[in-house]
Design a protein around this motif. Structure first.
Motif, PDB file in Angstrom:
ATOM      1  N   SER A  65       0.838  -1.188   0.000  1.00  0.00           N
ATOM      2  CA  SER A  65       0.000   0.000   0.000  1.00  0.00           C
ATOM      3  C   SER A  65       0.879   1.247   0.000  1.00  0.00           C
ATOM      4  CB  SER A  65      -0.913   0.026   1.233  1.00  0.00           C
ATOM      5  OG  SER A  65      -0.160   0.220   2.413  1.00  0.00           O
ATOM      6  N   ARG A  66       0.315   2.346  -0.448  1.00  0.00           N
ATOM      7  CA  ARG A  66       1.033   3.616  -0.426  1.00  0.00           C
ATOM      8  C   ARG A  66       1.453   3.981   1.004  1.00  0.00           C
ATOM      9  NH1 ARG A  66       0.049   8.539  -3.680  1.00  0.00           N
ATOM     10  NH2 ARG A  66      -1.686   7.369  -4.572  1.00  0.00           N
ATOM     11  N   GLU A  67       0.547   3.754   1.953  1.00  0.00           N
ATOM     12  CA  GLU A  67       0.845   4.081   3.345  1.00  0.00           C
ATOM     13  C   GLU A  67       2.028   3.275   3.861  1.00  0.00           C
ATOM     14  OE1 GLU A  67      -2.145   3.368   2.108  1.00  0.00           O
ATOM     15  OE2 GLU A  67      -2.878   5.440   2.087  1.00  0.00           O
ATOM     16  N   GLN A 125      -1.334   3.508  -9.802  1.00  0.00           N
ATOM     17  CA  GLN A 125      -2.149   4.541  -9.173  1.00  0.00           C
ATOM     18  C   GLN A 125      -1.874   4.646  -7.675  1.00  0.00           C
ATOM     19  OE1 GLN A 125      -3.246   2.225 -11.338  1.00  0.00           O
ATOM     20  NE2 GLN A 125      -3.528   3.620 -13.077  1.00  0.00           N
ATOM     21  N   ASP A 126      -1.566   3.531  -7.037  1.00  0.00           N
ATOM     22  CA  ASP A 126      -1.350   3.525  -5.588  1.00  0.00           C
ATOM     23  C   ASP A 126       0.079   3.862  -5.191  1.00  0.00           C
ATOM     24  OD1 ASP A 126      -3.993   2.938  -5.068  1.00  0.00           O
ATOM     25  OD2 ASP A 126      -3.669   0.769  -5.008  1.00  0.00           O
ATOM     26  N   LEU A 127       0.988   3.914  -6.148  1.00  0.00           N
ATOM     27  CA  LEU A 127       2.367   4.264  -5.824  1.00  0.00           C
ATOM     28  C   LEU A 127       2.456   5.699  -5.332  1.00  0.00           C
ATOM     29  CD1 LEU A 127       4.335   2.749  -8.862  1.00  0.00           C
ATOM     30  CD2 LEU A 127       4.601   2.068  -6.463  1.00  0.00           C
ATOM     31  N   PRO A 128       3.374   5.956  -4.409  1.00  0.00           N
ATOM     32  CA  PRO A 128       3.650   7.355  -4.043  1.00  0.00           C
ATOM     33  C   PRO A 128       4.360   8.060  -5.193  1.00  0.00           C
ATOM     34  CG  PRO A 128       5.194   5.884  -2.967  1.00  0.00           C
ATOM     35  CD  PRO A 128       4.209   5.001  -3.669  1.00  0.00           C
ATOM     36  N   ASP A 129       4.615   9.355  -5.036  1.00  0.00           N
ATOM     37  CA  ASP A 129       5.360  10.090  -6.057  1.00  0.00           C
ATOM     38  C   ASP A 129       6.733   9.456  -6.248  1.00  0.00           C
ATOM     39  OD1 ASP A 129       3.279  11.819  -6.397  1.00  0.00           O
ATOM     40  OD2 ASP A 129       4.135  13.423  -5.176  1.00  0.00           O
TER      41      ASP A 129
END
Length: 352
Positions: A65-67, A125-129
Motif C-alpha cells: 500500500s502507499r501508506e 495509481q497507488d504508488l507514491p510520487d
C-alpha cells in the motif's frame, strides 16, 4: 535536488564510441541473428512442447500500500522486487523505479504474447510520487509504454539509455524530465551516485529499429551502501570492469532467467549469472528476470532452483524475495525458497 551529470574518462565520454553506421554495438561483437535463425527460433516456439514453463498454481505475492511505503524509514535503502526485473527502491526518502513493467503481457499486443504469472504487488495509481525511473533498455519486458505514460504525472525524472529518449518523447514525456546516458556516464545527486554501465545485449521494439538505442546496467552508490542492477546481458568481461571501478556491491540484482542455447550471447545461464556476481564483487545476490513471464523453454522455477543450488555450493548469500516483500540493505536478506513447494513432483520435472 542537486543533480550533476558527468562522463568519466575520455574513452567513455558522450561520444557514442559504440555507435556507428546508425547502430549501437557491443564491446564484444555478438553474432547477428539472420532471418533463417529468427525463423528457426520462431518455429521452436510454435512447435516445441514446453514443460512447466508456466506455473499451474497461484504464485505468492505480498500486497503493498502507499501508506506502507511512505512509512518506511528515510534513513536507509529499501528494496522491493515487483516482478520479473521491475524493482522499487526507497533511497533515503526518495522512491526510484527500475524497469517498471505493469502490463499483462510482455508484448506489443494486448491479446498475444507472454502473459504475467502474477499481478504486481501494487498498482501504478497507488504508488507514491516517484523521483526517478531508471530504464535499462527498450525491450517490452523492461520498457512498458502504458506504465511510462501512467507514471508521467507522478515522476520527476526518467533516466534512459541513449536513443530511448525518442520513445519517451513520442509517448508524451516532457524533454526536460528525461536524462539520456551513454555507458560509464554518471549522475551525482544528494542521495546517491548513479552510473550507466555496459552490458552485452541488444535493443529494438519492432522490425526496423534493431540497435537504434543503447542498452546497459545501473550502478547505485550512496554514502552507506551500493547496488548493481544488471538489466539484460550475456556474460562478458565487462562485469569485472564494473566491479573494479565501482565494487564491491552490497547487493547485485542479476538477470537469471530466459536463457537458451539458441541465444547464449545475450542472456546468461545461472552459472554465468553467479560468475557475474563474483566478478562484480557482490555480497548478496538477488536473481531477477524470472518468475513472471514465460520467455524461454525452461521451467518457470528452473532459474531460481539452479541459482539456489549453485550459490549454496559456493557459499554465496542469495536472497529470493517474494514479490512485494520489503528488504533493507542494512538487514539480513530474505532466504525463503518460496518456489520449492510449488515445483511439480513428476517425472517430467527437470532434475538439478
Amino acid at each position: 535536488m542537486n543533480n550533476q551529470l558527468s562522463a568519466m574518462g575520455t574513452q567513455h565520454s558522450i561520444t557514442k564510441a559504440n555507435f556507428s553506421q546508425g547502430k549501437f554495438h557491443n564491446d564484444d561483437a555478438v553474432p547477428g541473428t539472420g532471418l533463417a535463425k529468427t525463423l528457426e527460433i520462431m518455429w521452436r516456439f510454435f512447435t516445441e512442447k514446453k514443460v512447466h514453463t508456466m506455473p499451474d498454481t497461484v504464485l505468492p505475492v505480498k500486497s503493498l500500500s502507499r501508506e506502507q511505503l511512505l512509512q518506511l524509514s528515510d534513513t536507509e535503502l529499501h528494496l522491493i522486487k515487483l516482478g520479473h526485473s521491475s524493482v522499487l527502491l526507497k533511497v533515503y526518502g526518495e522512491f526510484w523505479l527500475l524497469d517498471p513493467v505493469f502490463a499483462q503481457r510482455a508484448s506489443p499486443f494486448t491479446f498475444v504474447g507472454p502473459k504475467r504469472f502474477h499481478q504486481a504487488p501494487i498498482s501504478i495509481q497507488d504508488l507514491p510520487d516517484i523521483h526517478k525511473v531508471l530504464i535499462s533498455h527498450n525491450h517490452y519486458d523492461h520498457l512498458d509504454k502504458t506504465a511510462i505514460q501512467q507514471l508521467n504525472h507522478k515522476t520527476q525524472q526518467f533516466l534512459v539509455p541513449l536513443g530511448v529518449e525518442g520513445d519517451l518523447l513520442k509517448w508524451g514525456i516532457d524533454a526536460d524530465k528525461i536524462l539520456s546516458f551513454d555507458w560509464w556516464q554518471e549522475l551525482h545527486t544528494d542521495k546517491a551516485m548513479l552510473a550507466f554501465t555496459p552490458t552485452r545485449h541488444f535493443s529494438g521494439r519492432g522490425l526496423s529499429d534493431a540497435n537504434n538505442s543503447l542498452w546497459g546496467s545501473w550502478v547505485i552508490k550512496s554514502q552507506y551502501d551500493s547496488l548493481f542492477f544488471s538489466g539484460d546481458s550475456g556474460y562478458f568481461q565487462g562485469f569485472k570492469q564494473i566491479g573494479q571501478k565501482y565494487g564491491p556491491f552490497d547487493v547485485t540484482l542479476i538477470e537469471t532467467g530466459a536463457y537458451d542455447s539458441d541465444w547464449p550471447d545475450v542472456h546468461m545461464t545461472p552459472e554465468q549469472s553467479l560468475q557475474a556476481h563474483i566478478d562484480l564483487q557482490g555480497r548478496v545476490m538477488i536473481p531477477i528476470h524470472n518468475g513472471t513471464f514465460d520467455l524461454a523453454f525452461h521451467a518457470w522455477y528452473e532459474p531460481l532452483e539452479r541459482i539456489s543450488q549453485l550459490a549454496s555450493a559456493e557459499g554465496i548469500p542469495l536472497s529470493t524475495p517474494i514479490p512485494g516483500e520489503v528488504l533493507s540493505l542494512l538487514d539480513a536478506m530474505q532466504v525463503q525458497r518460496w518456489w520449492q513447494p510449488l515445483m511439480p513432483q513428476s517425472p517430467l520435472a527437470p532434475q538439478f
